[in-house]
Structure formats: C-alpha cells, structure tokens
Scaffold this motif. Structure first.
Motif, PDB file in Angstrom:
ATOM      1  N   ILE A  51       5.400   8.810 -38.395  1.00  0.00           N
ATOM      2  CA  ILE A  51       3.978   7.697 -38.487  1.00  0.00           C
ATOM      3  C   ILE A  51       2.408   8.383 -38.144  1.00  0.00           C
ATOM      4  CG2 ILE A  51       2.841   5.560 -38.060  1.00  0.00           C
ATOM      5  CD1 ILE A  51       5.618   4.235 -38.875  1.00  0.00           C
ATOM      6  N   ALA A  52       1.506   8.689 -38.380  1.00  0.00           N
ATOM      7  CA  ALA A  52       0.801   8.960 -37.192  1.00  0.00           C
ATOM      8  C   ALA A  52      -0.680   7.519 -37.097  1.00  0.00           C
ATOM      9  CB  ALA A  52      -0.506  10.106 -38.227  1.00  0.00           C
ATOM     10  N   SER A  53      -0.487   6.754 -37.845  1.00  0.00           N
ATOM     11  CA  SER A  53      -1.393   5.695 -37.670  1.00  0.00           C
ATOM     12  C   SER A  53      -0.754   4.382 -38.097  1.00  0.00           C
ATOM     13  CB  SER A  53      -3.113   6.119 -38.029  1.00  0.00           C
ATOM     14  OG  SER A  53      -3.087   6.549 -39.190  1.00  0.00           O
ATOM     15  N   ILE A  54      -1.725   3.261 -38.385  1.00  0.00           N
ATOM     16  CA  ILE A  54      -1.349   1.737 -38.778  1.00  0.00           C
ATOM     17  C   ILE A  54      -2.075   0.574 -38.894  1.00  0.00           C
ATOM     18  CG2 ILE A  54      -0.316  -0.433 -38.520  1.00  0.00           C
ATOM     19  CD1 ILE A  54       2.079   1.166 -36.344  1.00  0.00           C
ATOM     20  N   GLY A  55      -2.504   0.423 -40.148  1.00  0.00           N
ATOM     21  CA  GLY A  55      -4.029  -0.034 -40.541  1.00  0.00           C
ATOM     22  C   GLY A  55      -4.387  -1.110 -38.847  1.00  0.00           C
ATOM     23  N   THR A  56      -5.695  -1.717 -39.682  1.00  0.00           N
ATOM     24  CA  THR A  56      -5.817  -2.194 -38.324  1.00  0.00           C
ATOM     25  C   THR A  56      -6.244  -3.815 -38.729  1.00  0.00           C
ATOM     26  OG1 THR A  56      -8.698  -2.278 -39.448  1.00  0.00           O
ATOM     27  CG2 THR A  56      -7.529  -0.662 -37.236  1.00  0.00           C
ATOM     28  N   SER A  80       0.917  -7.570 -46.276  1.00  0.00           N
ATOM     29  CA  SER A  80       1.747  -6.270 -45.834  1.00  0.00           C
ATOM     30  C   SER A  80       0.287  -5.677 -45.015  1.00  0.00           C
ATOM     31  CB  SER A  80       1.599  -5.284 -47.404  1.00  0.00           C
ATOM     32  OG  SER A  80       0.523  -5.330 -47.929  1.00  0.00           O
ATOM     33  N   VAL A  81       0.607  -4.769 -44.062  1.00  0.00           N
ATOM     34  CA  VAL A  81       0.164  -3.362 -43.073  1.00  0.00           C
ATOM     35  C   VAL A  81       0.028  -1.889 -43.774  1.00  0.00           C
ATOM     36  CG1 VAL A  81       1.774  -3.202 -41.946  1.00  0.00           C
ATOM     37  CG2 VAL A  81      -0.272  -2.774 -40.912  1.00  0.00           C
ATOM     38  N   SER A  82      -1.082  -1.381 -43.935  1.00  0.00           N
ATOM     39  CA  SER A  82      -0.976  -0.331 -44.144  1.00  0.00           C
ATOM     40  C   SER A  82      -0.621   0.879 -43.303  1.00  0.00           C
ATOM     41  CB  SER A  82      -2.429   0.489 -44.859  1.00  0.00           C
ATOM     42  OG  SER A  82      -2.943  -0.661 -45.831  1.00  0.00           O
ATOM     43  N   VAL A  83       0.302   1.703 -43.804  1.00  0.00           N
ATOM     44  CA  VAL A  83       0.140   2.721 -42.679  1.00  0.00           C
ATOM     45  C   VAL A  83       0.302   4.820 -43.303  1.00  0.00           C
ATOM     46  CG1 VAL A  83       2.497   3.347 -41.448  1.00  0.00           C
ATOM     47  CG2 VAL A  83       2.623   1.129 -41.585  1.00  0.00           C
ATOM     48  N   ASP A  86      -1.865  22.093 -46.529  1.00  0.00           N
ATOM     49  CA  ASP A  86      -1.182  22.326 -45.516  1.00  0.00           C
ATOM     50  C   ASP A  86       0.089  21.424 -45.271  1.00  0.00           C
ATOM     51  OD1 ASP A  86      -3.464  22.324 -44.829  1.00  0.00           O
ATOM     52  OD2 ASP A  86      -3.137  23.117 -42.893  1.00  0.00           O
ATOM     53  N   VAL A  87      -0.871  19.771 -45.311  1.00  0.00           N
ATOM     54  CA  VAL A  87      -0.576  19.097 -44.582  1.00  0.00           C
ATOM     55  C   VAL A  87      -1.243  17.776 -45.068  1.00  0.00           C
ATOM     56  CG1 VAL A  87      -1.304  17.130 -43.107  1.00  0.00           C
ATOM     57  CG2 VAL A  87      -1.086  19.488 -41.990  1.00  0.00           C
ATOM     58  N   MET A  88      -0.197  16.832 -45.144  1.00  0.00           N
ATOM     59  CA  MET A  88      -0.595  15.802 -46.533  1.00  0.00           C
ATOM     60  C   MET A  88      -0.027  14.610 -45.850  1.00  0.00           C
ATOM     61  SD  MET A  88      -1.047  17.949 -49.051  1.00  0.00           S
ATOM     62  CE  MET A  88      -0.582  16.364 -50.656  1.00  0.00           C
ATOM     63  N   LYS A  89      -1.511  13.604 -46.181  1.00  0.00           N
ATOM     64  CA  LYS A  89      -1.517  12.225 -45.118  1.00  0.00           C
ATOM     65  C   LYS A  89      -0.357  11.401 -46.978  1.00  0.00           C
ATOM     66  CE  LYS A  89      -5.913  12.669 -43.647  1.00  0.00           C
ATOM     67  NZ  LYS A  89      -7.260  12.268 -44.486  1.00  0.00           N
ATOM     68  N   LEU A  90       0.172  10.507 -46.461  1.00  0.00           N
ATOM     69  CA  LEU A  90       1.338   9.820 -47.067  1.00  0.00           C
ATOM     70  C   LEU A  90       0.778   8.356 -47.045  1.00  0.00           C
ATOM     71  CD1 LEU A  90       3.901   9.138 -48.411  1.00  0.00           C
ATOM     72  CD2 LEU A  90       5.016   9.480 -47.166  1.00  0.00           C
ATOM     73  N   ASP A  91       0.024   7.572 -47.773  1.00  0.00           N
ATOM     74  CA  ASP A  91      -0.114   6.267 -47.096  1.00  0.00           C
ATOM     75  C   ASP A  91       0.827   4.915 -47.914  1.00  0.00           C
ATOM     76  OD1 ASP A  91      -1.907   7.258 -45.913  1.00  0.00           O
ATOM     77  OD2 ASP A  91      -3.765   6.900 -48.096  1.00  0.00           O
ATOM     78  N   PHE A  92       1.645   4.082 -47.275  1.00  0.00           N
ATOM     79  CA  PHE A  92       3.004   3.410 -47.924  1.00  0.00           C
ATOM     80  C   PHE A  92       2.009   2.169 -47.408  1.00  0.00           C
ATOM     81  CE2 PHE A  92       4.649   5.507 -44.889  1.00  0.00           C
ATOM     82  CZ  PHE A  92       4.980   4.320 -43.584  1.00  0.00           C
ATOM     83  N   THR A  93       2.318   0.736 -47.438  1.00  0.00           N
ATOM     84  CA  THR A  93       2.280  -0.117 -46.845  1.00  0.00           C
ATOM     85  C   THR A  93       4.114  -0.664 -46.514  1.00  0.00           C
ATOM     86  OG1 THR A  93       2.739  -1.339 -49.397  1.00  0.00           O
ATOM     87  CG2 THR A  93       0.227  -1.201 -48.271  1.00  0.00           C
ATOM     88  N   LEU A  94       4.177  -1.774 -45.305  1.00  0.00           N
ATOM     89  CA  LEU A  94       5.321  -2.486 -45.172  1.00  0.00           C
ATOM     90  C   LEU A  94       4.776  -3.553 -44.490  1.00  0.00           C
ATOM     91  CD1 LEU A  94       6.178   0.498 -42.273  1.00  0.00           C
ATOM     92  CD2 LEU A  94       8.204  -0.612 -44.366  1.00  0.00           C
ATOM     93  N   PRO A  95       6.048  -4.334 -44.524  1.00  0.00           N
ATOM     94  CA  PRO A  95       5.101  -5.963 -44.134  1.00  0.00           C
ATOM     95  C   PRO A  95       4.881  -6.178 -43.086  1.00  0.00           C
ATOM     96  CG  PRO A  95       8.086  -5.495 -45.475  1.00  0.00           C
ATOM     97  CD  PRO A  95       7.703  -4.249 -44.648  1.00  0.00           C
ATOM     98  N   GLU A  96       3.909  -7.499 -42.713  1.00  0.00           N
ATOM     99  CA  GLU A  96       4.207  -8.476 -41.778  1.00  0.00           C
ATOM    100  C   GLU A  96       4.981  -8.277 -41.257  1.00  0.00           C
ATOM    101  OE1 GLU A  96       1.633 -11.649 -40.080  1.00  0.00           O
ATOM    102  OE2 GLU A  96       1.516 -11.567 -42.694  1.00  0.00           O
ATOM    103  N   LEU A  97       5.614  -9.192 -40.911  1.00  0.00           N
ATOM    104  CA  LEU A  97       6.917  -9.068 -39.822  1.00  0.00           C
ATOM    105  C   LEU A  97       7.341  -7.893 -39.507  1.00  0.00           C
ATOM    106  CD1 LEU A  97      10.037  -8.469 -41.858  1.00  0.00           C
ATOM    107  CD2 LEU A  97       8.781 -10.408 -42.737  1.00  0.00           C
ATOM    108  N   THR A  98       7.371  -6.966 -39.563  1.00  0.00           N
ATOM    109  CA  THR A  98       7.526  -5.707 -39.561  1.00  0.00           C
ATOM    110  C   THR A  98       6.453  -4.760 -38.766  1.00  0.00           C
ATOM    111  OG1 THR A  98       6.728  -3.583 -40.652  1.00  0.00           O
ATOM    112  CG2 THR A  98       8.916  -5.211 -41.063  1.00  0.00           C
TER     113      THR A  98
END
Length: 364
Positions: free
Chosen positions: A224-229, A237-240, A186-198
């Motif tokens: 966005i629910a959380s950002i990787g540490t 890149s950072v995981s989102v 009923d709820v899906m987690k969407l994992d992706f990456t973005l460049p470090e500079l963002t």
C-alpha cells in the motif's frame, strides 16, 4: 425349571459370552493419522477488486492548426524522455523567425553605432535609448516565435511506451486533436477500495497480492502506497492505492485485478480443517492420549477464521495436543488407535499411508 437343568443352562450362556467376546478381543486398534495443534502467525485477508493505472500517462494533442510533417515512432515503441515524436509543418513560423532574427541583427548594429557616436557626444542620448528599446522589442518577438515553434514539435515528456499511431504524414490537425498516447509502465498504480471499518487496520507499507485473469498462475506482490483522505458517503469505503513493479510489461492500464491485503498477523492455534467433526452449529475434534494406547477423546471446540486446509481454534484445545486428522469416521470416543504418523510440512496423508502399506508387506 428343574434344578438338574441349571448347570446345562449356565454352560450354554458361558459359551455364548465367549463367542461374543472373542471377536472384540481380536479386534485391532484402528489406524489413524494425527496432527498437532500448533501456534503460528495468522492473518485475516481483505479481498477487493482493483483497477490498474499507468504510473504516468498522457495524451499528446495538437495546439496549432497545420499538417503533420514527421512521425518518428512506431506503434507500441519504447521512447525516451525528450524524444521528438511528431513534427508539424512549420515553414511559415520558421520564416517569421528568420525575419525577426535579421531585424534583431540590424537593430543590434544600430545600437552599436549610436553607442560609439554618443561616447563622442555626436549623437543624442535619446536616440540611443530608442534604439535599445527597439532591440529589446525584437528580442521579445524572437522568444515568442521560438515558443510558437515548440508547439509544432511534440516531444515525450517522460520515458515510456507510445500507443497506436492514428495519423499519417500530411494529415491536417487542429488544436485539441489527439495524436498519440504515452504511458510509463515500469511501475503500475493499483487503485481499489476497502470498507470504512478496516481503516484502523491498514497503513502504507502493508503487503498485498494481486492476480489477473490474464495471468492466473502469477501473483503480483505490492505494498500500500497511500490511503485516500475521504470516505465515500454512499458506499462507506475508502480508496487505497498500491504500486506494483512491472519490469516485464505484463500489466496494462485498465486491467481488473483481484486484490488480497494481508492484515497484521496474530498468533493463532491452528489444526487441519479435516480434523473437525461438525454437528449442526457445534464443532468437535478427536484428541489422542499418547500414554494410553493413543486412546480417542471427543472434545468440543470453538473455531475462528478459516483458510485453505486449516482452521483457527479459539477454545477447547491447547498447543501440542494431537488430534485425529485422517480417520475420524472410523473411530469412536474412548477407542484405542494405531498412530500411523503425524502430519507436518514434510509429510502428507498419502506418504504416511504408503509407508504403512510397505511396512505391512515387509512384515507379512
């Protein structure tokens, strides 16, 4: 040249000048369609590719060796938390439990008899303590057997949808045998990456949209629910992670999604992209002066970001100025024009051209 021929020559030159000037004077102003440079919210999107995961996901496996006695689900069925899905044959374990329960009853009766005798000083206190110890021992054995029996019953740890049934009643399973998958969709987690500079431009709660090749006409909104540490030292890149509501169950774990993150909006001066006149690396527009027959003035501008049908103007224009959006190839700097209309959210080029054609037909 004889003087008597001079008047005839002047007359001939005057006629030629009149012949050339007459078409220019009769030329009508060129029809154009304009747009107004205006300020609006502008956001530079961040694009990425993401993978979907179930909100909760588990593979139920056997922890004992025995045969399958019951299968209480169908392929792809929705199940509730705590629902019994699979029961393994537990006859031997049940027999051991019954024997232990009978022994508990026997030892409980022995404790009761010794308690009564000891109250009348007819039995040693040590015998009563030994009987109570043996009762506690069998109660512990019963708890162990009951826990063992739970290993023969596989229940849904949460509500969700089961996968394919890959075993049948009578199948011998061993510890580690995968029996069925269960996903909460009923709820899906969407994992992706973005460049470090963002990293400084994103934060939990920032809106994004996602699309899938399976549903090309559907845009799934999320935040966005959380950002990787940690930052990946190789890709920088950072995981989102974002959460997408999936009430209709269209989305499935493992799907590839095209992700567009909408960064914080800024105020930008915007014109239609069709108003630009590129010349090498330089960009020009044609502005209109309403108080002077909508005369055209050519201006150089510098542009910023682009999006579908629009472009950001950094310098060269001010809010409220009119620019030629349709007809730039037919007018020149300094030429008067006939304004057919101004494009906005309620008009289009085809609509303005149709109105002008109808007006011409009505007046003709």
């Amino acid at each position: 040249m004889p003087l008597r021929s001079l008047p005839r020559l002047l007359l001939l030159l005057s006629g030629l000048l009149l012949a050339v000037a007459s078409p220019l004077q009769a030329q009508q102003p060129t029809a154009v369609i304009a747009a107004e440079a205006h300020l609006e919210a502008w956001s530079d999107p961040l694009a990425s590719l993401g993978t979907l995961r179930a909100d909760e996901s588990v593979t139920l496996s056997a922890t004992v060796t025995d045969t399958v006695a019951e299968l209480n689900f169908r392929d792809g069925e929705e199940v509730e938390a705590g629902q019994l899905l699979i029961r393994l044959a537990d006859d031997e374990a049940q027999a051991d439990l019954l024997a232990a329960q009978a022994l508990r009853e026997e030892r409980r009766n022995a404790v009761n008899r010794l308690t009564q005798l000891q109250q009348r000083n007819l039995a040693p206190r040590g015998d009563l303590e030994d009987a109570r110890s043996r009762l506690r021992q069998v109660e512990a054995e019963i708890q162990a057997l009951e826990a063992r029996l739970n290993d023969y019953r596989l229940r849904a740890p949460f509500g969700g949808r089961v996968g394919f049934r890959n075993v049948s009643v009578g199948t011998l399973v061993t510890p580690g045998t995968e029996l069925v998958t269960l996903d909460k969709l009923d709820v899906m987690k969407l994992d992706f990456t973005l460049p470090e500079l963002t990293l400084g431009e994103i934060s939990p709660g920032l809106a994004l949209s996602a699309t899938s090749a399976a549903y090309p006409d559907t845009v799934f909104g999320a935040e966005i629910a959380s950002i990787g540490t940690r930052i990946d030292p190789v890709s920088r890149s950072v995981s989102v992670r974002a959460l997408i509501d999936n009430p209709e169950g269209k989305l499935r774990p493992g799907m590839l999604m095209n992700v567009v993150v909408q960064r914080e909006a800024r105020r930008a001066l915007v014109i239609p992209e069709s108003a630009l006149i590129p010349e090498g690396r330089r960009q020009f527009v044609l502005t209109l002066t309403p108080d002077d027959e909508h005369r055209v003035t050519r201006r150089e501008v510098s542009i910023g970001a682009r999006r579908k049908g629009e472009v950001e103007i950094l310098t060269g224009l001010e809010a409220g100025q009119l620019v030629v959006a349709h007809g730039t190839e037919r007018v020149r700097d300094g030429q008067p024009t006939r304004l057919l209309g101004i494009l906005d959210d309620t008009t289009s080029v085809s609509e303005l051209l149709r109105r002008d054609r109808e007006a011409a037909e009505a007046s003709g």
